[in-house]
Design an enzyme around this catalytic site. Structure first.
Site, mmCIF file in Angstrom:
data_model
loop_
_atom_site.group_PDB
_atom_site.id
_atom_site.type_symbol
_atom_site.label_atom_id
_atom_site.label_comp_id
_atom_site.label_asym_id
_atom_site.label_seq_id
_atom_site.Cartn_x
_atom_site.Cartn_y
_atom_site.Cartn_z
ATOM 1 N N LYS A 1 0.859 -1.194 0.000
ATOM 2 C CA LYS A 1 0.000 0.000 0.000
ATOM 3 C C LYS A 1 0.887 1.233 0.000
ATOM 4 C CE LYS A 1 -4.441 1.000 0.362
ATOM 5 N NZ LYS A 1 -5.623 0.160 0.086
ATOM 6 N N ASP B 1 -7.131 4.356 -4.310
ATOM 7 C CA ASP B 1 -7.756 4.194 -2.994
ATOM 8 C C ASP B 1 -8.395 5.564 -2.733
ATOM 9 O OD1 ASP B 1 -7.673 2.097 -0.594
ATOM 10 O OD2 ASP B 1 -7.510 4.066 0.308
#
Ligand code: GLU
Length: 461
Positions: free
Chosen positions: A141, A181
């Site tokens: 991430k 995201d």
């Protein structure tokens, strides 16, 4: 079971529990200020107690010690020039957590709240989520504390270019494949892809997912997280003989995940009565008009409060947390981490909620999850329920490497199948390891075992 067997079993369990406590305390000491990361770690390790008792080899080969430390983590300066000609500096991150199952895979979040702890909790959860999809993808991430919300298009472009000027050294279609995201949608992916292509001197479509359809994006990627959430909840409902038809649903947030969760729930006959943004929420007892939300959110950059201009009968409530005081059958938190605390969970339960399905990452606090699990509602944890987005990202990677583009129906069918498998594997693992019906431990266990076995097969690396 004989007395000897019971004693042996409880000895093994005791050893596993002690080991977990030791591991968790060490993680806490090593990462003292990372509360979100520690919250995510605690949930996982607690779920794994019965697995470790059954399979002590995972303790012997130090799987957890290794899993809890990212393989690589970078943070970097992102300088850019704003529209006034002033130099601005943000911080960029990429945590490459685990590559046992494939290249690191996970989104980039651009939001002022982004810091090391947030990126690590998201990257850590991504390992198990990605494992659950059954796709060949590891976990990672990244992101930045940059806020695209109040920036001009050119400022966003300059920021994305500067961000990628550093990040491109660390990613690639076989190495690490970022995606979107919170705060990162097709526009940002496009600017980053352009810069990656320029720096690398090659068109490597599979380096990013969530791309535009003109240059390697996948049909149904935009819808995938929201649709996937509803497919997962539908599986869970069907298992108990229920469905969405006629149910009252509230969905927090109004971004990509929320919009397509609302769309699919409404398609299945539910009445979606509320959604929100960071300022407040709207309640339309006749059912939210999704076309208006899409117009406000996808084409403009408006707040949901503007919904009442077109629908004067709807109510606007200031403070987004008010959404949870609206009675509903099904609650789908799709905004952000820890948006449901203990108090909120109590309110939902008192108001008669029957199902909670997590679309955002870790939207419920530990206390809230415990309350949900102790009540008789159905609870779908994020790692399982919101895995549809990254699953279709993986399908996008497959299309890119074969240079093919599948139809919307093809991708959507595969997504449905994946969500069904995630549900079945999680419910199976929950029952195999002594927590029948508990999808939190089931998803954690099913996700973990695959990664742990792959790590063991690959030696101590
Ligand atoms: N950010 C999404 C998630 O939380 C998608 C990640 C991806 O597509 O790589 O799973």
């Amino acid at each position: 079971m004989s007395t000897i067997e019971t004693t042996l079993k409880s000895d093994k369990q005791k050893k596993a529990n002690q080991y977990i406590e030791k591991i968790y305390n060490a993680t806490e000491q090593r990462n003292p200020h990372e509360s979100e990361f520690l919250q995510a770690v605690k949930e996982i390790v607690d779920s794994l107690a019965p697995v470790l008792a059954h399979h002590p080899q995972y303790m012997d080969s130090g799987i957890l010690e290794r899993l809890l430390e990212p393989e690589k983590s970078i943070s970097f300066r992102v300088p850019w020039v704003d529209d006034q000609g002033k130099v601005q500096v943000n911080r960029g991150y990429r945590v490459q957590f685990n590559s046992a199952l494939g290249p690191y895979k996970g989104g980039l979040r651009f939001h002022p709240s982004v810091n090391e702890s947030i990126v690590k909790f998201l990257g850590f959860e991504q390992i198990f989520k990605n494992s659950l999809t059954g796709q060949p993808i590891g976990g990672g991430k990244g992101g930045s504390d940059f806020d695209p919300k109040d920036k001009s298009d050119m400022e966003v472009m300059r920021f994305c270019q500067s961000f990628m000027t550093e990040l491109y050294k660390h990613i690639g279609p076989e190495t690490d494949v970022p995606a979107g995201d919170v705060g990162v949608n097709a526009r940002e992916i496009g600017y980053m892809f352009g810069q990656y292509k320029k720096m690398r001197g090659a068109f490597e479509a599979g380096v990013l997912t969530g791309k535009g359809l003109q240059y390697g994006g996948s049909l149904a990627r935009t819808e995938a997280t929201g649709y996937g959430l509803v497919y997962f909840v539908r599986e869970m409902l069907e298992d108990k003989g229920f469905d969405f038809n006629g149910k009252t649903v509230i969905v927090s947030g109004s971004g990509n995940v929320s919009i397509y969760a609302m769309e699919k729930a409404a398609e299945y006959g539910a009445k979606v009565v509320a959604c929100s943004d960071s300022d407040g929420c709207i309640y339309d007892e006749n059912g939210i008009d999704l076309a208006t939300i899409k117009e406000l959110k996808e084409t403009g950059d408006d707040r949901v409060s503007a919904y009442t201009d077109k629908h004067p009968n709807a109510q606007y409530l200031e403070d987004c947390s008010n959404i949870w005081s609206i009675p509903c059958d099904i609650a789908l938190p799709c905004a952000t981490q820890n948006e449901i605390d203990e108090e909120t969970a109590k309110t939902l339960i008192d108001n008669g909620v029957k199902v909670v399905g997590e679309g955002a990452n870790m939207p419920s606090t530990t206390e809230a999850v415990d309350l949900f699990l102790d009540s008789d509602i159905l609870f779908a944890p994020a790692k399982a329920a919101n895995a549809g987005g990254v699953a279709v990202s993986s399908l996008e990677m497959s299309q890119n490497s074969s240079k093919l583009m599948w139809t919307f129906e093809d991708v959507d069918e595969k997504l449905k199948e994946i969500m069904k498998n995630i549900y079945q594997n999680s419910i199976q693992a929950a029952s195999d390891y002594g927590t029948p019906g508990n999808l939190v431990s089931g998803a954690n266990i099913a996700g973990f075992i695959k990664v742990a076995d792959a790590m063991n097969a690959q030696g101590i690396i």
